[in-house]
Design an enzyme around this catalytic site. Structure first.
Site, PDB file in Angstrom:
ATOM      1  CB  VAL A  31      12.891  14.551 -24.386  1.00 66.01           C
ATOM      2  CG1 VAL A  31      12.164  15.493 -25.298  1.00 66.01           C
ATOM      3  CG2 VAL A  31      14.074  15.118 -23.716  1.00 66.01           C
ATOM      4  CG  LEU A  87      19.966  11.273 -19.557  1.00 67.28           C
ATOM      5  CD1 LEU A  87      20.162  12.387 -19.199  1.00 67.28           C
ATOM      6  CD2 LEU A  87      20.568  10.213 -18.570  1.00 67.28           C
ATOM      7  CG  HIS A  88      16.289  10.520 -25.240  1.00 64.28           C
ATOM      8  ND1 HIS A  88      16.899   9.317 -25.862  1.00 64.28           N
ATOM      9  CD2 HIS A  88      15.304  10.284 -24.645  1.00 64.28           C
ATOM     10  CE1 HIS A  88      16.047   8.335 -25.401  1.00 64.28           C
ATOM     11  NE2 HIS A  88      14.938   9.040 -24.845  1.00 64.28           N
ATOM     12  CB  ALA A  89      20.013  14.676 -28.261  1.00 62.09           C
ATOM     13  N   PRO A 103      19.402  16.898 -23.201  1.00 62.39           N
ATOM     14  CG  PRO A 103      17.534  16.510 -22.438  1.00 62.39           C
ATOM     15  CD  PRO A 103      18.356  16.573 -23.735  1.00 62.39           C
TER      16      PRO A 103
END
Length: 87
Positions: free
Chosen positions: A12, A14-16, A18
């Site tokens: 995914v 570098l979102h929410a 992580p």
């Protein structure tokens, strides 16, 4: 000042979630830490800043730290990214 490039390879990017792990790790250090993607540089301790870069799988970023623990900070963040944010 200490810098290192790394490629984000988790599914995914570098979102929410992580990004939250990334910011928590960055906040463990006293040094100023930045994430650079292409020509944009943001504070690595800012969730909105990091999310605004839109880092997806396969993106190469540069980690930049300046301060007493700069090398340790960059190495810890590189390790986190290499371990796919422990997910």
């Amino acid at each position: 000042m200490y810098t290192q490039e790394i490629t984000v390879n988790n599914e995914v990017g570098l979102h929410a979630r992580p990004a939250t792990f990334f910011i928590q790790k960055a906040n463990e250090f006293k040094s100023g830490i930045w994430v650079e993607k292409e020509e944009r540089r943001v504070n690595a301790k800012s969730l909105l800043g990091v999310l605004s870069l839109g880092i997806v799988k396969g993106t190469t970023i540069t980690l930049i730290a300046d301060g007493n623990d700069e090398k340790e900070a960059v190495q810890a963040l590189v390790e986190l990214v290499q371990n796919n944010f422990d997910e």
